[in-house]
Design a protein around this motif. Structure first.
Motif, PDB file in Angstrom:
ATOM      1  N   ASP A 142       0.885  -1.151   0.000  1.00 18.49           N
ATOM      2  CA  ASP A 142       0.000   0.000   0.000  1.00 18.49           C
ATOM      3  C   ASP A 142       0.931   1.210   0.000  1.00 18.49           C
ATOM      4  OD1 ASP A 142      -1.429   2.204   0.838  1.00 18.49           O
ATOM      5  OD2 ASP A 142      -2.347   1.217   2.577  1.00 18.49           O
ATOM      6  N   ASP A 152       1.705  -2.514   5.924  1.00 23.15           N
ATOM      7  CA  ASP A 152       1.381  -2.079   4.558  1.00 23.15           C
ATOM      8  C   ASP A 152       2.396  -2.569   3.530  1.00 23.15           C
ATOM      9  OD1 ASP A 152       3.295  -0.343   5.488  1.00 23.15           O
ATOM     10  OD2 ASP A 152       2.089   1.469   5.270  1.00 23.15           O
ATOM     11  N   ARG A 191     -11.229   4.010  -0.322  1.00 22.79           N
ATOM     12  CA  ARG A 191     -10.885   5.418  -0.537  1.00 22.79           C
ATOM     13  C   ARG A 191      -9.398   5.670  -0.728  1.00 22.79           C
ATOM     14  NH1 ARG A 191     -11.367   4.757   4.966  1.00 22.79           N
ATOM     15  NH2 ARG A 191     -10.002   6.015   6.284  1.00 22.79           N
ATOM     16  N   PHE A 203      -7.438   3.659  -2.379  1.00 22.01           N
ATOM     17  CA  PHE A 203      -6.974   2.911  -3.553  1.00 22.01           C
ATOM     18  C   PHE A 203      -7.786   3.233  -4.804  1.00 22.01           C
ATOM     19  CE2 PHE A 203      -6.726   0.134   0.303  1.00 22.01           C
ATOM     20  CZ  PHE A 203      -5.409   0.429   0.609  1.00 22.01           C
ATOM     21  N   HIS A 243     -11.605   9.225  -6.819  1.00 22.41           N
ATOM     22  CA  HIS A 243     -13.052   9.433  -6.801  1.00 22.41           C
ATOM     23  C   HIS A 243     -13.476  10.504  -7.805  1.00 22.41           C
ATOM     24  CE1 HIS A 243     -16.845  11.116  -4.789  1.00 22.41           C
ATOM     25  NE2 HIS A 243     -17.166  10.030  -5.446  1.00 22.41           N
ATOM     26  N   LYS A 283     -21.333   8.548  -6.632  1.00 24.20           N
ATOM     27  CA  LYS A 283     -21.555   9.892  -6.102  1.00 24.20           C
ATOM     28  C   LYS A 283     -20.647  10.140  -4.885  1.00 24.20           C
ATOM     29  CE  LYS A 283     -25.637  12.503  -4.714  1.00 24.20           C
ATOM     30  NZ  LYS A 283     -27.055  12.290  -4.387  1.00 24.20           N
ATOM     31  N   TYR A 284     -20.523   9.138  -4.034  1.00 24.98           N
ATOM     32  CA  TYR A 284     -19.676   9.250  -2.835  1.00 24.98           C
ATOM     33  C   TYR A 284     -18.502   8.291  -3.008  1.00 24.98           C
ATOM     34  CZ  TYR A 284     -21.785   4.814  -1.979  1.00 24.98           C
ATOM     35  OH  TYR A 284     -22.182   3.519  -2.132  1.00 24.98           O
ATOM     36  N   ASN A 285     -17.410   8.555  -2.311  1.00 31.36           N
ATOM     37  CA  ASN A 285     -16.230   7.684  -2.385  1.00 31.36           C
ATOM     38  C   ASN A 285     -16.330   6.583  -1.329  1.00 31.36           C
ATOM     39  OD1 ASN A 285     -12.591   8.361  -2.413  1.00 31.36           O
ATOM     40  ND2 ASN A 285     -13.757   6.621  -3.139  1.00 31.36           N
ATOM     41  N   ASN A 286     -16.516   5.347  -1.795  1.00 29.76           N
ATOM     42  CA  ASN A 286     -16.602   4.192  -0.900  1.00 29.76           C
ATOM     43  C   ASN A 286     -15.474   4.236   0.149  1.00 29.76           C
ATOM     44  OD1 ASN A 286     -16.111   1.369   0.001  1.00 29.76           O
ATOM     45  ND2 ASN A 286     -17.796   0.949  -1.413  1.00 29.76           N
ATOM     46  N   VAL A 287     -15.854   4.192   1.434  1.00 24.37           N
ATOM     47  CA  VAL A 287     -14.824   4.334   2.483  1.00 24.37           C
ATOM     48  C   VAL A 287     -13.823   3.173   2.491  1.00 24.37           C
ATOM     49  CG1 VAL A 287     -16.275   5.733   4.035  1.00 24.37           C
ATOM     50  CG2 VAL A 287     -16.207   3.261   4.337  1.00 24.37           C
ATOM     51  N   PHE A 288     -14.265   2.001   2.040  1.00 21.43           N
ATOM     52  CA  PHE A 288     -13.386   0.834   2.094  1.00 21.43           C
ATOM     53  C   PHE A 288     -12.352   0.824   0.964  1.00 21.43           C
ATOM     54  CE2 PHE A 288     -17.549  -0.445   3.897  1.00 21.43           C
ATOM     55  CZ  PHE A 288     -17.144  -0.438   5.212  1.00 21.43           C
TER      56      PHE A 288
END
Lengths: 249, 249
Positions: B11, B90, B129, B131, B134, B122-127
């Motif tokens: 990561d 990571d 975000r 990688f 958006h 519309k929103y950035n998936n938190v899981f």
């Protein structure tokens, strides 16, 4: 006054769960606390957010349902923009809607679907590491499925809760289904039920993991259930593997 | 002396890319630096890790290939355990193998597959975000696919690199394929080529995004390619959306 329904997604890693805690001098950070702060600034009112239920510290949510009442004149679009700007990146409001006045996020819940995720590879995938429980030993999925069968239906789940029931509250709950699938080394245990006791899904997951490891037999789950004793069940699996996926109303 | 080949996943969020930087007093953190530190402690030798190539600051890798030479007597299993214990969460070593003496992680690379990921909800998936890039505006996938066609094959990619070529180095490169798929609002642009110029995949992604947004026409990509001028191409898409997926040897 409008009743606004929210669908919220959050990464629980940094938080002490959903529910705000009002101890004096508390520095505890909760999702509810964060959202109420932003909504109160947005509306100029003291907003109380009604959540669909508590979540443990560190547990994640895909689709959390909450509602709040407000006289604020902003449109839903304007509210969404405000929330996107002021909420931290690990809390996202996916949807805002006007609900009927009588809608109550907690009282009206008919069911909940949880997913417990296990990274069953030798190493813990870095892109998933905050949202999976890493178990490098191969788990026996067939045995886990067999064990899960015993939990389906209405049972006294006293063995599967950390709750110390002092007040004779019922520990009878109904599980509608448990699906266990494995894909690319990622195991997902999906549990659907009407309502759940404190830590119930994590203790079910921990028990099924012990079956998968061969520490328990599938048949032991029946005995554990009958025993009505927390000490008989498996461990409480770590919070970071648990995701509240969906709610039924 | 053994030549140990490693498959590494990382990561890149916290790092200044793969390559160690030896400026005096530098406090820069790199993946190579982290791994060399741990390997040097493990072996008691001054280990130089040969990587398959540089990665930009913030870029992620699914399967990075590297190798190092050592006289250390530990088994591969013992090395894996050591690395798992001492590397941060990571950076993960997925696999260790003994390679032929002549194996060289950089010289022997035949091709690379990158994936650029866009969260087009519309929103950035938190899981996801860390990688994904958006982009809340819906992108026109068909136009992006059409635009990508112009890039397939061997071309002078001078418009698609941040490299200021002073020394007449060739900017001719070959792209074998570009696949663009959309699934649940997640767009993946997969680019395979023999080798890539500095920032080439990110500038390709940025240009395709502008086509998807309607700021550029698919046909413009041909003109951009012909122009051999960085200023004609689209923006350099953010690093966090880029993942080096696989290497071909």
């Amino acid at each position: 006054m409008r009743n606004v329904k929210m669908i919220i997604q959050y990464d629980g890693t940094r938080y002490n769960g959903w529910q705000k805690q009002n101890q004096k001098g508390s520095t505890v950070t909760t999702i509810q606390g964060k959202i109420e702060n932003v909504l109160s600034k947005m509306t100029g009112e003291e907003v109380d957010v009604i959540g669909c239920g508590r979540t443990d510290s560190g547990v994640h949510v895909e689709n959390y349902v909450a509602n709040f009442f407000t006289d604020c004149k902003l449109t839903l679009d304007e509210m969404e923009k405000y929330l996107e700007e002021y909420l931290p990146k690990d809390i996202v409001v996916k949807e805002l809607k006007i609900a009927k006045d009588r809608f109550h996020a907690r009282y009206n819940v008919k069911g909940k679907t949880y997913v417990y995720r296990i990274d069953n590879n030798k190493y813990n995938n870095v892109f998933n590491r905050d949202f999976t429980n890493h178990i490098p030993i191969e788990l026996n999925i067939e045995q886990m499925k067999k064990a899960a069968e015993y939990l389906i239906g209405t049972h006294d789940f006293k063995s599967f809760t950390s709750l110390k029931a002092k007040n004779n509250k019922s520990t009878l709950r109904t599980i509608n289904y448990i699906n266990i699938i494995k894909n690319n080394g990622l195991i997902e245990i999906e549990v659907n039920g009407n309502s759940f006791l404190l830590n119930m899904v994590r203790i079910i997951a921990g028990t099924l993991i012990e079956v998968g490891e061969g520490k328990l037999m599938a048949e032991d789950v029946e005995t554990i259930l009958m025993g009505k004793n927390r000490e008989k069940a498996g461990h409480k699996a770590p919070a970071k593997g648990l995701i509240l996926k969906e709610l039924q109303y």
